[in-house]
Structures are given as structure tokens and as C-alpha cells.
Design an enzyme around this catalytic site. Structure first.
Site, PDB file in Angstrom:
ATOM      1  CG  ASN A   1      37.815  40.849  34.326  1.00  0.00           C
ATOM      2  OD1 ASN A   1      37.889  41.912  34.941  1.00  0.00           O
ATOM      3  ND2 ASN A   1      38.765  39.930  34.370  1.00  0.00           N
ATOM      4  CD1 TRP A   2      33.801  45.670  32.062  1.00  0.00           C
ATOM      5  CD2 TRP A   2      33.537  47.646  33.085  1.00  0.00           C
ATOM      6  NE1 TRP A   2      32.495  46.072  31.871  1.00  0.00           N
ATOM      7  CE2 TRP A   2      32.310  47.283  32.486  1.00  0.00           C
ATOM      8  CE3 TRP A   2      33.614  48.847  33.798  1.00  0.00           C
ATOM      9  CZ2 TRP A   2      31.171  48.091  32.567  1.00  0.00           C
ATOM     10  CZ3 TRP A   2      32.475  49.657  33.886  1.00  0.00           C
ATOM     11  CH2 TRP A   2      31.274  49.272  33.265  1.00  0.00           C
ATOM     12  CE  LYS A   3      41.074  40.724  31.671  1.00  0.00           C
ATOM     13  NZ  LYS A   3      41.988  39.936  30.864  1.00  0.00           N
TER      14      LYS A   3
ATOM     15  CG  HIS B   1      41.500  36.930  35.946  1.00  0.00           C
ATOM     16  ND1 HIS B   1      42.683  37.159  35.280  1.00  0.00           N
ATOM     17  CD2 HIS B   1      40.525  36.987  35.009  1.00  0.00           C
ATOM     18  CE1 HIS B   1      42.420  37.341  33.994  1.00  0.00           C
ATOM     19  NE2 HIS B   1      41.115  37.243  33.811  1.00  0.00           N
TER      20      HIS B   1
ATOM     21  CD  GLU C   1      44.542  39.605  33.391  1.00  0.00           C
ATOM     22  OE1 GLU C   1      43.806  40.391  34.011  1.00  0.00           O
ATOM     23  OE2 GLU C   1      44.378  39.334  32.175  1.00  0.00           O
TER      24      GLU C   1
ATOM     25  CD  GLU D   1      39.018  34.245  32.072  1.00  0.00           C
ATOM     26  OE1 GLU D   1      38.268  34.924  31.378  1.00  0.00           O
ATOM     27  OE2 GLU D   1      39.805  34.752  32.894  1.00  0.00           O
TER      28      GLU D   1
ATOM     29  N   GLY E   1      43.654  37.979  26.065  1.00  0.00           N
ATOM     30  CA  GLY E   1      44.205  39.221  25.525  1.00  0.00           C
ATOM     31  C   GLY E   1      45.184  39.009  24.379  1.00  0.00           C
TER      32      GLY E   1
ATOM     33  CB  SER F   1      40.811  36.052  22.382  1.00  0.00           C
ATOM     34  OG  SER F   1      42.052  36.562  22.855  1.00  0.00           O
TER      35      SER F   1
ATOM     36  N   GLY G   1      36.881  39.917  28.440  1.00  0.00           N
ATOM     37  CA  GLY G   1      37.778  41.007  28.812  1.00  0.00           C
ATOM     38  C   GLY G   1      37.638  42.167  27.836  1.00  0.00           C
ATOM     39  N   GLY G   2      38.559  42.245  26.897  1.00  0.00           N
ATOM     40  CA  GLY G   2      38.617  43.376  25.969  1.00  0.00           C
ATOM     41  C   GLY G   2      37.296  43.739  25.321  1.00  0.00           C
TER      42      GLY G   2
HETATM   43  P1  13P Z   1      40.155  38.900  26.894  1.00  0.00           P
HETATM   44  O1  13P Z   1      38.715  38.685  26.499  1.00  0.00           O
HETATM   45  O2  13P Z   1      40.604  40.307  26.747  1.00  0.00           O
HETATM   46  O3  13P Z   1      41.056  37.888  26.233  1.00  0.00           O
HETATM   47  O4  13P Z   1      40.227  38.597  28.465  1.00  0.00           O
HETATM   48  C1  13P Z   1      39.644  37.473  28.974  1.00  0.00           C
HETATM   49  C2  13P Z   1      39.665  37.547  30.449  1.00  0.00           C
HETATM   50  O5  13P Z   1      40.723  37.477  31.062  1.00  0.00           O
HETATM   51  C3  13P Z   1      38.404  37.756  31.147  1.00  0.00           C
HETATM   52  O6  13P Z   1      38.550  37.578  32.515  1.00  0.00           O
END
Ligand code: 13P
Length: 252
Positions: free
Chosen positions: A9-11, A96, A98, A168, A174, A213, A234-235
Site C-alpha cells: 500500500n503505497w499510500k 483502511h 486511515e 492492521e 507507521g 510496521s 506500507g512504508g
Molecule cells: P506501515 O507498514 O507503514 O506500518 O503501514 C501499514 C499499512 O497501513 C498498510 O496498509
């Protein structure tokens, strides 16, 4: 045998040019990872078309990070499931944390998005997870159960058979704080049990991904757990080598 999936997920990161470069690097390195792992990349809408061209023929699939709750019409700024699917994307992340937190997505909204996704043959990656305060109050199982009951329980058996779930925990996203492998397994097993209470044996086939993470150094331990079928990253998905190395977490 459940599928093993590593989804990125590149956000809201990368420009289209950077995203294409990232996708190219993932394609270039994929040969070094067990073909048993299904990779999915979920770039921003603006890059979908170009990224889909880059990954074509590589076995890597593409998803969007969201879709509109409505089919079409006067919804300024929205992107419909049909638009996404027509580009050749196969997946869509829905729910998600977020989106729930910053854009007020509720189960009611998510039910509509699910309808749109399935109507357009997009496979939802439905996210669930509790906040820190909820875990500390011992409410994490109740929160996740409600997120599933209010949305996933409205699916038909056929729709459910395609669904991917991502657990998640919000406190792990993050933050660098990963759930322990045991915490992940405990929740994943619980999720599967909730799914089975409605969908029976089909729940044994549902891929349940862990997100929060997740990185090359912890993926192997988490993925070794029985009910963890991969990760939503994510990251670490923004660095091709790290993303691919997470896929290697499935290797013995
Ligand atoms: P991180 O891997 O950056 O913690 O993000 C996880 C995430 O929200 C994937 O959708």
C-alpha cells in the site's frame, strides 16, 4: 492451501514517475522470490494506468487504495470502481484505518464500496484493526468482530470466497511498533473463527494478511504463524528490495 500474498500500500507517496520506477524495480527483482508468493502493488490512482503497463506479464497484480461508494455521477473528486477496473486493476483496499479515521468511513460507507467493488470484479482487501486505547481496554476482539460483522457478513458466499482480509492494528501502522507474531496469530485465528461462524468451511480459504510496521526483519516470524497468510505493507513497500525481501519471509 491458502494463497500467500504480499501487498504494498503505497499510500499518498511517489510521483507517477517515481511509482513507475518502483514498480519496474519490483518486477526486476521478483524472480528472486518464491513463485508461491502473490505480489500486489497498490499505487495512488494517478499511477494506476502506468504501473499496470509496467507489471503486465510479470505475475504482479495491481490494486487501488480506495473506490467511490457510488456507481457514477456528480461526486466531485471521487473515482469509481468501474474506472479502476477498466484500467486493469484487480484489487481495491477498503476500510483502511486511515480512511476510517481521516475520512469518516463507516460500515455504512464500506458496505456501499463493497457493492461497487464486486459489481466491477475488483477483489476487496478489507482492513480491520483496533486502536491502541481499544487494545489497552481489552476491547480489540470486539472492535474487530464488529468491523467484520457489519460489512463482511453482508456478502454472499460467492463474494466472500474472493475476499482478502487485512488485520492492521492501528497502533502498529507507521509507528515502528509491530504486533508480536503471537498477537498477530491470536487475532488472525479469532478473525477466522468469526468468519467461520457465518461462512463455515469457506473461512479456511480466506487469506488474512497482517499489516503494521511489517519489514524484512520481522516478516518471517510473523508469516510463520498458521493463520497469517501474508502482509499488507506500507512504508517498506516503497523500497523495492525491502518489499521483495518481505516476500522472502515465506521461505523456510
Ligand atoms: P506501515 O507498514 O507503514 O506500518 O503501514 C501499514 C499499512 O497501513 C498498510 O496498509
Amino acid at each position: 492451501m491458502r494463497r500467500k500474498i504480499v501487498a504494498g500500500n503505497w499510500k499518498m507517496n511517489t510521483t507517477p514517475v517515481e511509482g513507475v520506477e518502483l514498480a519496474k524495480n519490483v518486477v526486476a527483482g521478483k524472480g528472486g522470490v518464491c513463485s508461491c508468493v502473490d505480489f500486489i502493488v497498490c499505487p495512488p490512482f494517478t499511477h494506476l494506468s502506468e504501473v499496470i503497463k509496467v507489471v503486465r506479464g510479470s505475475g504482479i497484480a495491481v490494486g487501488a487504495q480506495n473506490c467511490a461508494a457510488e456507481e457514477k455521477g456528480a461526486y466531485t473528486g471521487e473515482v469509481s470502481a468501474k474506472m479502476i477496473a477498466s484500467l486493469g486493476a484487480e484489487y481495491v483496499i477498503l476500510g483502511h484505518s486511515e480512511r476510517r479515521e481521516y475520512y469518516g468511513e463507516t460500515s455504512a460507507t464500506l458496505n456501499k464500496k463493497m457493492v461497487q467493488a464486486y459489481a466491477n470484479q475488483l477483489v476487496p482487501i478489507y482492513c480491520v484493526g483496533e486502536k491502541l486505547a481499544e487494545r489497552e481496554a481489552g476491547k480489540h476482539f470486539d472492535v474487530v468482530k464488529a468491523q467484520i460483522e457489519e460489512v463482511v457478513f453482508n456478502l454472499t458466499d460467492e463474494q466472500f470466497s474472493k475476499l482478502i482480509i487485512a488485520y492492521e492494528p492501528v497502533w502498529a501502522i507507521g509507528t515502528g511498533k509491530t504486533a508480536t507474531a503471537d498477537q498477530a496469530q491470536e487475532m488472525h485465528a479469532f478473525i477466522r473463527q468469526v468468519l467461520a461462524s457465518k461462512f463455515g468451511e469457506k473461512a479456511a480459504e480466506t487469506p488474512i494478511l497482517y499489516g503494521g510496521s511489517c519489514k524484512p526483519s520481522n516478516a518471517k516470524e510473523i508469516f510463520a504463524k498458521e493463520d497469517v497468510d501474508g502482509g499488507l505493507i506500507g512504508g517498506a513497500a516503497l523500497v523495492a528490495d525491502d518489499f521483495l525481501a518481505i516476500g522472502k519471509g515465506f521461505e523456510k
